[in-house]
Write an enzyme that holds these catalytic residues in place. Structure first.
Site, mmCIF file in Angstrom:
data_model
loop_
_atom_site.group_PDB
_atom_site.id
_atom_site.type_symbol
_atom_site.label_atom_id
_atom_site.label_comp_id
_atom_site.label_asym_id
_atom_site.label_seq_id
_atom_site.Cartn_x
_atom_site.Cartn_y
_atom_site.Cartn_z
ATOM 1 C CB THR A 12 -0.931 0.000 1.231
ATOM 2 O OG1 THR A 12 -1.866 -1.067 1.115
ATOM 3 C CG2 THR A 12 -1.684 1.314 1.350
ATOM 4 N N GLY B 161 -0.589 -15.249 -1.427
ATOM 5 C CA GLY B 161 -0.067 -16.245 -0.509
ATOM 6 C C GLY B 161 -1.023 -16.578 0.623
ATOM 7 N N GLY C 282 -13.567 11.748 8.726
ATOM 8 C CA GLY C 282 -12.400 11.358 9.510
ATOM 9 C C GLY C 282 -11.313 12.415 9.474
ATOM 10 C CD GLU D 189 -12.735 12.611 13.959
ATOM 11 O OE1 GLU D 189 -12.994 11.795 14.868
ATOM 12 O OE2 GLU D 189 -12.193 12.295 12.881
ATOM 13 N N GLY E 122 -9.825 5.309 9.138
ATOM 14 C CA GLY E 122 -8.784 4.422 9.649
ATOM 15 C C GLY E 122 -8.595 3.204 8.785
ATOM 16 C CG HIS F 64 21.835 31.411 12.918
ATOM 17 N ND1 HIS F 64 20.537 31.593 13.341
ATOM 18 C CD2 HIS F 64 22.233 32.605 12.381
ATOM 19 C CE1 HIS F 64 20.164 32.845 13.094
ATOM 20 N NE2 HIS F 64 21.186 33.484 12.505
#
Length: 469
Positions: free
Chosen positions: A45, A118, A184, A207, A276, A448
C-alpha cells in the site's frame, strides 16, 4: 517431471514496507528467503497507493498553491494553470521508479519474489496462487505474516466509484471536486483533503471526536485545526455520519451530533471515507496453524512470534502504530530474531507525522498522557514566528514543544507543528533513544539559520533560558 518447490529459511507473505524490508534483511543475513506479493508491483500500500503517491500530490499541490498565492509577494510573477493529468503522471512515474527499486534490491540481496496471493497451508507450508489460477506450495522453516491493512469501511456508507471513495480513490480523481466531504480527521483524511483543497475544492471534514489527529497532543491539535481552518478547510467536529445517498450530481450524507441531536443532510460531489485502517487477513489460512486474530482483527505476538511455532507477524496486521516505518522496525527485529540475533522495537520511540502544510510530528508522551500517569514534568515551547529561517521563508506558523521529567530532565516527548516537522522530529527520537535530556539538545550547537534551532530553543525553555523569544 516438474522440479519440487524450493525450501526456504523464511517466506514472507506481503511485499509492503514490512515485508520487503524483512526480505532484504534476511538476504543480508544469508538466509534463503522468498517474498510473496499479489500485486503486479512490490511496495505494498505504501509505495503503490499510500505514502508515496500521496506525498507526490501533496508536494505538487503545495507548489501550485504557492505559485498562485505566495510567489508574487516575493517578486515572482506567474499565473499557474493546473494540468491534473500531468500531475497524476508525475506521481505515477515516481511510484513506478520506487517499486522498480525494490525489485533491484531483491535481486541484489538474492530474494525470490513469488508472484501471487499467498496463504498459510499448514505448519511450514505456504501456498501461492498465481494470476492464472495455478497453485504452488513451498516449504518454509519460518513464515512471516506481513499482509498489512486496508481502509476501514463505514457502516451505512457504501463505496461507489467516483463518488464515495477510499484513500486509493482519492489519489486518482480525474478532476477536482467542487465540494469534497472527508469523513475522519486523522492523518489520511487531513492529508488528502488538503491536497484537493489546494487544487481548488471546497473541503468539509466531518469527525466523530472533538479534536483532530487522534493521539496528538491537545495543544498541538487545537493549533493544527485552527491553521487548517485558516487555510480554508471547514470542520464539523463531534459529528456522526449515519448514512449516505447517491444522487445524480453527488452524495447526500446524513449527519447528527455525536452526543445526540437532530439529524441533517450535507451534500458533496465526492465523499472520502478516511476513518482508519484494519488488518488484512482475508484468506490468509491462519486457521491451518491455529492462529486466531483478536476481535479487531489483529494477530497477536510475543516478540513477533505468534502462537504457532515458526509463524511470525509484523507491521499493520499486528498491534502498535499502523505506520510504514513501524513495520520496517518490526521487520528487522523479527528477521534478526530468526537469525539468532537480538531483536527489539521500542514503540515509545516511533514518531508520527502528518504531511500537511505546515507538518505535524511528535514522538514520546503527550502532556495529557503525563498528567494521567501522574508524572511531574517541565515544558519548553518556542514559536516558529521567532525562528529566523522560518520567518525569512514565510513559514512562521506553529511551534515546538519539549516535555522533560521535572526531576531528571529526561526527554519524555517532543511535539512539533511547523515547517519540516517530519524532518526535525528525528533529533528528538535519537535523543530519547539514548536516554538523553532536554539539556542535551539545548547544549548542542545547531547551525544558524535553520528551523532546527526552534527545537533547541524549546529545549532551552524547559529550564527557563530560551534566548530568542
Amino acid at each position: 517431471m516438474a522440479d519440487a518447490p524450493q525450501t526456504y529459511d523464511v517466506v514472507i507473505i506481503g511485499g509492503g514496507p514490512g515485508g520487503y524490508n524483512a526480505a532484504i534483511r534476511a538476504g543480508q543475513l544469508g538466509l534463503k528467503v522468498a517474498c510473496v506479493e499479489m500485486r503486479s508491483t512490490l511496495g505494498g500500500t505504501c509505495l503503490n497507493v499510500g505514502c508515496m503517491p500521496s506525498k507526490a500530490l501533496l508536494h505538487a499541490s503545495e507548489l501550485y498553491e504557492a505559485a498562485g498565492k505566495d510567489f508574487a509577494g516575493i517578486g515572482i510573477e506567474v499565473k499557474p494553470k493546473l494540468n491534473l493529468p500531468q500531475m497524476h503522471k508525475a506521481k505515477d512515474d515516481s511510484v513506478e521508479a520506487l517499486t522498480k527499486g525494490i525489485e533491484f534490491l531483491f535481486k541484489k540481496n538474492k530474494v525470490d519474489w513469488l508472484k501471487g496471493r499467498g496463504r498459510i497451508a499448514g505448519q511450514g507450508k505456504v501456498e501461492v496462487e498465481a494470476a492464472d489460477g495455478s497453485k504452488t506450495t513451498y516449504d518454509a522453516k519460518n513464515i512471516i505474516i506481513a499482509t498489512g491493512s486496508e481502509p476501514t469501511p463505514l457502516p451505512g456508507v457504501a463505496f461507489e466509484e467516483g463518488k464515495v471513495i477510499d484513500s486509493t480513490g482519492a489519489l486518482f480523481l480525474p478532476k477536482v471536486p467542487k465540494h469534497m466531504i472527508v469523513i475522519g480527521a486523522g492523518v489520511i483524511g487531513l492529508e488528502l483533503g488538503s491536497v484537493w483543497r489546494r487544487l481548488g475544492a471546497e473541503v468539509t471534514v466531518v469527525e466523530y471526536l472533538d479534536k483532530v489527529g487522534a493521539g496528538m497532543d491537545a495543544e498541538v491539535a487545537t493549533a493544527f485545526q485552527r491553521g487548517l481552518a485558516k487555510q480554508g478547510m471547514t470542520f464539523r467536529m463531534g459529528t456522526k455520519v449515519t448514512g449516505a445517498k447517491s444522487v445524480k450530481d453527488g452524495v447526500e450524507l446524513t449527519v447528527e451530533p455525536a452526543a445526540g441531536g437532530a439529524a441533517e443532510t450535507i451534500k458533496g460531489d465526492v465523499v472520502l471515507v478516511a476513518i482508519g485502517r484494519r488488518p488484512y487477513t482475508e484468506g490468509l489460512g491462519l486457521e491451518t496453524v491455529g492462529v486466531t486474530p483478536d476481535q479487531r482483527g489483529f494477530v497477536g505476538h510475543d516478540h513477533f512470534k505468534t502462537s504457532a511455532p515458526g509463524v511470525w507477524v509484523i507491521g499493520d496486521v499486528t498491534h502498535g502504530p499502523m505506520l510504514a516505518h513501524k513495520a520496517e522496525e518490526d521487520a528487522v527485529a523479527a528477521v534478526e530474531l530468526i537469525a539468532g540475533k537480538p531483536g527489539h522495537v521500542d514503540y515509545d520511540l516511533v514518531p508520527s507525522v502528518i504531511y500537511t502544510t505546515p507538518e505535524v510530528a511528535w514522538v514520546g508522551k503527550t502532556e495529557e498522557q503525563l498528567k494521567a500517569a501522574g508524572v511531574a514534568y517541565k515544558k519548553g515551547k518556542f514559536p516558529f514566528a521567532a525562528n529566523s529561517r522560518a520567518k525569512i521563508n514565510h513559514e512562521s506558523d506553529g511551534f515546538v514543544k519539549v516535555l522533560a521529567d521535572a526531576t531528571t530532565d529526561k526527554l519524555l516527548g517532543v511535539h512539533i507543528y511547523g515547517p519540516q516537522a517530519g524532518e526535525l522530529i528525528s533529533e528528538a527520537s535519537m535523543t530519547m533513544a539514548f536516554g538523553g535530556s532536554s539539556e542535551d539538545i539545548a547544549r548542542t550547537c545547531h547551525p544558524h539559520p535553520t528551523r532546527s534551532e526552534a527545537v533547541r530553543q524549546a529545549a532551552m525553555g524547559v529550564d527557563g533560558w530560551t534566548m530568542q523569544a
